[in-house]
Write a protein that holds these residues in place. Structure first.
Motif, short mmCIF file in Angstrom:
data_model
loop_
_atom_site.label_atom_id
_atom_site.label_comp_id
_atom_site.label_asym_id
_atom_site.label_seq_id
_atom_site.Cartn_x
_atom_site.Cartn_y
_atom_site.Cartn_z
N GLU A 91 5.07 8.52 3.79
CA GLU A 91 5.32 7.10 3.54
C GLU A 91 6.80 6.77 3.43
OE1 GLU A 91 1.36 8.19 1.62
OE2 GLU A 91 3.34 9.05 1.88
N GLU B 199 2.51 1.60 -3.47
CA GLU B 199 1.53 1.98 -4.49
C GLU B 199 1.17 3.46 -4.38
OE1 GLU B 199 -1.81 -0.68 -4.21
OE2 GLU B 199 -1.05 -1.91 -5.86
N SER B 200 1.12 3.99 -3.17
CA SER B 200 0.76 5.40 -3.00
C SER B 200 1.86 6.32 -3.50
CB SER B 200 0.47 5.69 -1.52
OG SER B 200 1.65 5.62 -0.74
N LEU B 201 3.09 5.81 -3.60
CA LEU B 201 4.22 6.63 -4.05
C LEU B 201 4.49 6.51 -5.54
CD1 LEU B 201 6.69 5.76 -1.14
CD2 LEU B 201 5.63 7.98 -1.52
N CYS B 202 4.07 5.40 -6.14
CA CYS B 202 4.41 5.11 -7.53
C CYS B 202 3.78 6.11 -8.51
CB CYS B 202 3.95 3.70 -7.91
SG CYS B 202 5.05 2.39 -7.38
N ASN C 50 0.82 -1.22 0.00
CA ASN C 50 0.00 0.00 0.00
C ASN C 50 0.85 1.26 0.00
OD1 ASN C 50 -2.36 -1.52 0.03
ND2 ASN C 50 -2.52 -1.50 2.26
N GLU C 51 1.91 1.26 0.82
CA GLU C 51 2.79 2.43 0.87
C GLU C 51 3.49 2.67 -0.46
OE1 GLU C 51 2.29 0.94 5.03
OE2 GLU C 51 2.68 0.04 3.07
N TYR D 73 7.24 13.02 1.66
CA TYR D 73 6.13 12.10 1.80
C TYR D 73 6.26 11.33 3.11
CZ TYR D 73 5.53 12.91 -3.21
OH TYR D 73 5.36 13.49 -4.43
#
Length: 262
Positions: free
Chosen positions: A161, A17-20, A14-15, A159
């Motif tokens: 994350e 994916e939120s950065l990609c 999840n972390e 970020y």
């Protein structure tokens, strides 16, 4: 994502994916190079009235051509050709010297054919050494593209994350390996987060030097690695940045390039 499992970060899906951010990468291909296809090196395919770009009397080196239909990138035109030229060895940090690079867009409906680079001989050490022939011609190879994902550089983006990976040595190493595997080890990258060799102030520098907008209004157009016959300084990379308004208007005259090396 198999890439996460390979570095032991599947628990952080999840972390990550939120950065990609989506991007396009390319690698060398052994396929036959047809006229108008995407390639690095050799000689470009251009219109009959094409004038080779020069910088202060020196012909620029041809780096690569992108057939936009083959690239299928969300930031590039759906068709046409994008050609990149560079006067190797020139580093500049003022807008007045921007012509040491040239990015040329050719619409898809324009007929193109292979164009040989002009050849000049530049004296070295006041004629004491054998003249150097310019421009250099890089090894020619077809390139193939793949949609991928890019990650921000640790420590450079605010970020939340990223703190998870920056505070643990194992996670730090795994994150950096994942970023390298996704984009840093590729021949080139179009859009997305850059892979800085020294520091990630690339869009900030572009905005400052070109005197146009803020860093967040610029994006990575192309990152070119020291692979496939290219060598930028000490195994460095070239970073071409473009303002969002210019990209929307297919205006490539104000692209800025920065080189970073080890």
């Amino acid at each position: 994502m198999k890439e996460l499992k390979a570095v032991g970060l599947e628990a952080f899906l999840n972390e990550i994916e939120s950065l990609c951010v989506e991007c396009t990468t390319a690698e060398l291909s052994s396929d036959i190079i047809e006229q108008g296809s995407s390639k690095i090196g050799g000689h470009p395919d251009v219109p009959a009235d094409f004038e080779w770009p020069f910088y202060r009397g020196l012909p620029l080196e041809f780096l690569l051509q992108l057939n936009c239909a083959e690239v299928n990138s969300p930031i590039l035109p759906s068709a046409g050709y994008l050609l990149f030229f560079y006067c190797d060895g020139v580093w500049a940090d003022v807008r007045g010297k921007k012509d040491f690079i040239r990015i040329i867009y050719i619409p898809a409906d324009v007929a193109v054919s292979n164009h040989q680079a002009p050849g000049i001989h530049k004296k070295r050490f006041w004629g004491l050494l054998k003249p150097k022939r310019l421009p250099s011609i890089y090894p020619e190879s077809k390139i193939s593209f793949k949609r991928s994902f890019s990650l921000p550089d640790l420590g450079e983006y605010p970020y939340e994350e990223l703190k998870i990976f920056d505070e643990d040595d194992y996670l730090l190493d795994a994150y950096c390996t994942l970023k390298e595997n996704l984009t840093g080890s590729k021949l080139l990258q179009i859009s997305g987060y850059p892979n800085p060799v020294q520091y990630d102030g690339i869009t900030e520098d572009a905005a400052r030097v070109m005197g146009k907008g803020k860093a967040e209004e610029w994006q990575l157009l192309l990152e070119l690695n020291s692979l496939g016959g290219f060598m930028w300084g000490d195994a460095g990379r070239l970073y071409f940045s473009i303002h969002n308004e210019d990209l929307a208007q297919l205006k490539f005259s104000d692209v800025w390039m920065q080189m970073q090396c080890h």
